[in-house]
Write a protein that holds these residues in place. Structure first.
Motif, short mmCIF file in Angstrom:
data_model
loop_
_atom_site.label_atom_id
_atom_site.label_comp_id
_atom_site.label_asym_id
_atom_site.label_seq_id
_atom_site.Cartn_x
_atom_site.Cartn_y
_atom_site.Cartn_z
N MET A 265 0.83 -1.21 0.00
CA MET A 265 0.00 0.00 0.00
C MET A 265 0.86 1.25 0.00
SD MET A 265 -3.32 -0.25 2.46
CE MET A 265 -2.40 -0.76 3.90
N LEU A 266 1.89 1.24 0.82
CA LEU A 266 2.79 2.40 0.89
C LEU A 266 3.51 2.60 -0.44
CD1 LEU A 266 4.08 4.62 2.57
CD2 LEU A 266 5.72 2.95 3.43
N LYS A 267 3.92 1.52 -1.07
CA LYS A 267 4.55 1.61 -2.39
C LYS A 267 3.60 2.25 -3.39
CE LYS A 267 7.52 0.39 -5.73
NZ LYS A 267 8.85 1.04 -5.90
N LEU A 268 2.36 1.78 -3.43
CA LEU A 268 1.35 2.36 -4.33
C LEU A 268 1.17 3.84 -4.04
CD1 LEU A 268 -1.07 2.32 -6.30
CD2 LEU A 268 -2.47 1.43 -4.44
N ALA A 269 1.07 4.20 -2.77
CA ALA A 269 0.82 5.59 -2.41
C ALA A 269 1.97 6.49 -2.83
CB ALA A 269 0.57 5.70 -0.91
N LEU A 270 3.21 6.07 -2.57
CA LEU A 270 4.37 6.91 -2.90
C LEU A 270 4.56 7.03 -4.41
CD1 LEU A 270 6.86 5.70 -0.15
CD2 LEU A 270 5.83 7.98 -0.34
N GLU A 271 4.40 5.92 -5.12
CA GLU A 271 4.52 5.99 -6.59
C GLU A 271 3.42 6.88 -7.17
OE1 GLU A 271 6.85 4.99 -8.44
OE2 GLU A 271 7.80 3.19 -7.63
N HIS A 272 2.22 6.76 -6.64
CA HIS A 272 1.09 7.57 -7.11
C HIS A 272 1.34 9.04 -6.80
CE1 HIS A 272 -2.98 7.70 -8.65
NE2 HIS A 272 -3.43 8.33 -7.57
N ALA A 273 1.85 9.32 -5.60
CA ALA A 273 2.14 10.71 -5.24
C ALA A 273 3.21 11.29 -6.14
CB ALA A 273 2.59 10.77 -3.78
N ARG A 274 4.23 10.50 -6.45
CA ARG A 274 5.29 11.00 -7.34
C ARG A 274 4.76 11.23 -8.75
NH1 ARG A 274 10.94 7.79 -8.11
NH2 ARG A 274 9.54 6.19 -8.96
N SER A 275 3.91 10.33 -9.23
CA SER A 275 3.37 10.47 -10.60
C SER A 275 2.49 11.70 -10.75
CB SER A 275 2.55 9.22 -10.96
OG SER A 275 3.37 8.13 -11.19
N HIS A 276 1.74 12.05 -9.69
CA HIS A 276 0.72 13.09 -9.82
C HIS A 276 0.99 14.32 -8.95
CE1 HIS A 276 -1.69 10.36 -12.23
NE2 HIS A 276 -1.52 9.43 -11.30
N GLY A 277 2.15 14.36 -8.32
CA GLY A 277 2.48 15.53 -7.51
C GLY A 277 1.58 15.70 -6.31
N LEU A 278 1.15 14.61 -5.70
CA LEU A 278 0.27 14.70 -4.53
C LEU A 278 1.07 15.09 -3.30
CD1 LEU A 278 -2.01 11.59 -5.18
CD2 LEU A 278 -2.30 13.95 -5.94
N LYS A 279 0.40 15.71 -2.35
CA LYS A 279 1.10 16.35 -1.23
C LYS A 279 1.18 15.51 0.03
CE LYS A 279 -0.47 20.93 -2.77
NZ LYS A 279 -1.30 22.11 -2.40
N ARG A 280 0.34 14.50 0.13
CA ARG A 280 0.21 13.88 1.45
C ARG A 280 -0.33 12.45 1.29
NH1 ARG A 280 -1.72 17.75 2.93
NH2 ARG A 280 -0.03 18.66 4.16
N ILE A 281 0.07 11.58 2.23
CA ILE A 281 -0.46 10.23 2.32
C ILE A 281 -1.11 10.09 3.69
CG2 ILE A 281 0.10 7.77 2.42
CD1 ILE A 281 2.52 8.45 0.58
N VAL A 282 -2.36 9.64 3.70
CA VAL A 282 -3.08 9.43 4.95
C VAL A 282 -3.47 7.95 5.02
CG1 VAL A 282 -5.08 10.04 6.36
CG2 VAL A 282 -3.96 11.79 4.95
N LEU A 283 -3.02 7.29 6.07
CA LEU A 283 -3.40 5.90 6.30
C LEU A 283 -4.41 5.86 7.43
CD1 LEU A 283 -3.07 2.79 6.02
CD2 LEU A 283 -1.18 2.95 7.67
N ALA A 284 -5.60 5.34 7.16
CA ALA A 284 -6.66 5.24 8.16
C ALA A 284 -6.93 3.77 8.45
CB ALA A 284 -7.94 5.91 7.67
N VAL A 285 -6.95 3.42 9.73
CA VAL A 285 -7.16 2.03 10.13
C VAL A 285 -8.27 1.98 11.16
CG1 VAL A 285 -4.78 1.38 9.64
CG2 VAL A 285 -5.40 2.16 11.91
N PRO A 286 -8.96 0.83 11.27
CA PRO A 286 -10.12 0.76 12.16
C PRO A 286 -9.78 0.50 13.62
CG PRO A 286 -9.95 -1.25 10.88
CD PRO A 286 -8.88 -0.34 10.38
N PHE A 287 -8.61 -0.09 13.91
CA PHE A 287 -8.33 -0.52 15.28
C PHE A 287 -6.96 -0.06 15.72
CE2 PHE A 287 -10.66 -4.03 13.09
CZ PHE A 287 -11.91 -3.75 13.63
N LEU A 288 -6.83 0.22 17.01
CA LEU A 288 -5.55 0.66 17.55
C LEU A 288 -4.48 -0.41 17.43
CD1 LEU A 288 -6.63 2.68 20.70
CD2 LEU A 288 -5.61 3.57 18.61
#
Length: 767
Positions: A265-288
């Motif tokens: 997931m992190l790989k997808l997010a970073l590659e996607h951010a680099r491809s499209h100039g995105l500013k931030r990655i937010v990971l949301a999870v349901p449980f502590l």
């Protein structure tokens, strides 16, 4: 303070007063900047320039000198934005920047008219000024000119969730700008305002290099694994790399347990951010439990990056960072808390509750961070946890965020819900509906390659007693048993009371105790020592455990699959691991074997499929698609929440915020005396009994707190729960009814194995 000047705020520690014209101009410019490329960015500027227009009133200036009180300085600016500029979103944002977003129907907006407010203000306040033109004249004298924006946020209410999200995003730009400029004034000195240091930027290229180093030097080269597992993880890695090149939008990422999904997931997010100039990655999870594990991995990957490159925003973040007195904070912790206020960091790890409830909130503090979701990639781990009754509005909000604000949303799980079947219902609220792209088109092959368990399904009508199950488990050195209810975990633990190496895990245990139990279990498993873990569902999603044998009480199909993910997780066994699903023999209504009606309903869909087919292949994603479609046909998520739908149609921001709850809010927190942190408990108890409790105390107490559903008034639990008093503030004493301290001088109510045990505990403990 000069008599011929108008001020926004009183003097800072350097004796400098905050000039109103400067404040309005600065907030307007900041709000426009935060809006980025949004077509309504000029409306955000207008909101900033007019949000405190009522402070040009002489009565408000007197208030700054302590000579007046009880004033509304916001409604007049909202009225001018509405009537002179036809800027509905700006008007709502200005009205709400102190009191929260209010209703947006025509009748409520017309209530902003100064004459109406002067005669009957809903909060019993007085307007700082009745004549808007007088305020405009003074603003013009300060050099302010207000331009009507050509493009506005609200053009139509036809897609109400989308339109309301537009309002919240503009509101977010305004309140964050207002907070920051005001803070800069009070942190400033004689040389001027001092803005806080901004969080680091997302350097996706550098982050990808760090991730690749971590993978190749640590994970791929350092961990022995079967060739099939290695090949499957390489396949997932490559699929995520290719999927990242797709345009921004909504995605699913379907991958089996043990495939390396967290890092993929992190790989997808970073590659996607680099491809499209995105500013931030937010990971949301349901449980502590998942958040702690994911945060540990992320911190390891980016260990050499600037501090707060990875920002955690959840109840256990920064746990224990304060001093014993509670208010003093180390500089790095204070900075973390400041950055968490508006998510000013390149990677944010948070909870579903924090993110999703903010998307439907009306409060300034909750909405403040929302503008930083624009041009971001948002990852939802264990996406199947989204409650059915909130699925449609949630999908609509996320769909609009992706479509209108160049963001991407990824739903990742091994048990992917068929949310695309809700596309038509979602389309009623957001134009693009819900039609995500699968990031791993060949994911079925991954499930086949990583098949590591065989599931033994119960015979129709077959039942197990706790004693029978206990006798079987006694002969298995390493086994995990997952049950649906805490009282079931207690019953099985009692049946195994004479068996060595039995460990209990549930939310009866405080978070620090649970963390210690999981560490103990992992150590014993790694050393090959006997370990029998009896747990509720809290062990399932995202908890990295690897047992050779797992027993699962009958449950919804996704829960059974999640439990199976704790069996032969790393594929180290010479043969498949065994997962046995069992039915409990219990008198009374069989629905009492499940925590909620929705859980029972999903379990019955699983049972129906099982009766029809004889077995279910949990390694086949198509089985889950069929299961979720049948569940949606039965539960009708689009029709489950009529009260919420009415609030949406009424554009009632406060009511929507009240109704949108991922978890039951009628809960209390109980500070418990866990022996390994008994000194911390005694310090916290002494502070509560002496000075009372405050925000810092509550943060420090989270690790030793057990959540309970609020007991009924006559429940015997109240006999051992002592209310914690709020810290004195110099004003009238305030009472709170959320935090309590366990009175357990004899050690009867907090057990080292079972955790919190109260009279009739099963009626109040949160599962």
């Amino acid at each position: 303070m000069k008599d011929d000047c108008y001020y926004a705020h009183s003097a800072n520690h350097a004796g400098i007063w905050h000039a109103l014209g400067d404040h309005l101009t600065s907030v307007g410019e900041l709000a426009r900047t935060f809006a980025g490329f949004a077509p309504w960015r000029e409306e955000a500027r207008l909101a900033g320039e007019q949000h405190d227009l009522g402070k040009y009133a002489l009565r408000f200036q007197a208030r700054l000198r302590g000579q007046d009180a009880g004033l509304d300085h916001w409604s007049i600016g909202a009225w001018l934005a509405l009537t002179q500029h036809q800027a509905v979103a700006a008007a709502l944002a200005i009205q709400g920047h102190h009191i929260g977003l209010q209703r947006a129907d025509r009748r409520s907006l017309s209530g902003l008219e100064p004459g109406r407010l002067a005669s009957q203000h809903p909060l019993g306040l007085a307007l700082s000024e009745l004549d808007p033109l007088r305020l405009l004249e003074r603003a013009h004298g300060d050099g302010l000119e207000f331009q009507t924006p050509q493009t506005k946020a609200v053009l139509s209410w036809a897609k109400p969730i989308a339109a309301m999200l537009d309002v919240r995003l503009l509101f977010s730009c305004l309140v964050d700008a207002d907070f920051l400029d005001t803070e800069a004034h009070f942190e400033g000195d004689a040389t001027g305002k001092r803005f806080r240091r901004a969080g680091p930027n997302l350097d996706a290229g550098a982050a990808l290099r760090a991730l690749d180093r971590y993978m190749y030097s640590g994970i791929r080269s350092g961990r022995p694994m079967q060739s099939a597992v290695r090949e499957a993880r390489e396949t997932l890695w490559q699929a995520c790399t290719e999927a990242a090149l797709a345009p921004t939008g909504c995605f699913t990422l379907t991958a089996p347990t043990g495939s390396g999904k967290t890092l993929a997931m992190l790989k997808l997010a970073l590659e996607h951010a680099r491809s499209h100039g995105l500013k931030r990655i937010v990971l949301a999870v349901p449980f502590l439990t998942i958040i702690e594990q994911s945060a540990q991995i992320y911190r390891a990957v980016f260990a050499d990056f600037p501090e707060h490159f990875v920002l955690e925003h959840h109840s256990l973040a920064g746990l224990g960072a304060e001093t014993a007195q509670g208010d003093a904070q180390p500089p790095h912790e204070r900075e973390r808390r400041l950055l968490a206020e508006n998510w000013d960091a390149p990677i944010v790890i948070t909870t579903n509750v924090q993110l999703l409830e903010s998307l439907f909130s009306n409060r300034p503090s909750a909405c403040r961070k929302l503008h930083n979701l624009m041009e971001s990639i948002i990852l939802f781990d264990e996406a199947q946890s989204l409650p059915a009754q909130l699925a449609v509005p949630t999908l609509a909000a996320l769909s609009h965020l992706a479509a209108a604000y160049r963001s991407s949303v990824v739903f990742a799980t091994a048990t992917q819900p068929a949310f695309d079947s809700l596309h038509e219902a979602v389309s009623q609220y957001a134009a693009h509906g819900w039609q995500p792209v699968e990031a791993v088109p060949n994911h079925r092959d991954l499930f086949t390659a990583l098949k590591r368990v065989d599931v033994i399904w119960p015979e129709p009508g077959g039942k197990r007693t706790w004693d029978d199950l206990a006798e079987e488990i006694e002969g298995i050195p390493q086994a995990l048993v997952v049950v649906n209810l805490k009282r079931h975990a207690l019953a099985l633990s009692d049946a195994l009371r004479n068996t060595p190496d039995v460990v209990h895990l549930s939310t009866n245990l405080c978070p620090l105790h649970r963390r210690a139990v999981l560490s103990h279990v992992r150590d014993r498993l790694a050393r090959g020592e006997p370990c029998r873990l009896i747990s509720t569902q809290c062990v399932e999603a995202g908890v990295d455990l690897d047992f050779p044998r797992v027993y699962r009480a009958f449950a919804p199909l996704e829960a059974i699959a999640q439990a199976a993910g704790r069996c032969n997780r790393e594929g180290r066994l010479s043969e498949s691991g065994k997962v046995e699903v069992f039915d409990v023999e219990e008198p009374g209504d069989w629905r009492r074997r499940f925590p909620t009606h929705a859980y029972f309903q999903a379990a019955e869909v699983t049972r129906r499929i099982l009766l029809d087919q004889g077995a279910i292949d949990i390694n086949d994603p198509a089985a889950f698609r069929s299961y979720y479609r049948q569940l949606h046909d039965l539960s009708l998520p689009a029709n489950q929440n009529p009260v919420f739908d009415e609030a949406i149609k009424a554009r009632d921001f406060p009511e929507i915020a009240r109704l949108y709850r991922l978890i039951d809010q009628d809960a209390i927190q109980v500070l418990v005396p866990w022996s390994e942190r008994l000194d911390d408990f005694e310090i916290l108890r002494a502070e509560a009994e002496g000075d009372g409790i405050g925000g810092a105390w509550m943060r420090r107490a989270q690790g030793l707190a057990v959540s309970l559903y609020r007991p009924r008034a006559d429940h015997p639990a109240w006999g051992v729960l002592i209310p914690a008093k709020l810290r004195r503030t110099g004003k009238a004493d305030h009472q709170q009814d959320e935090w309590f301290i366990l009175e357990d001088s004899r050690g009867d109510h907090y057990d080292e194995t079972l955790g919190l045990i109260l009279p009739q505990a099963e009626q109040v403990l949160i599962g």
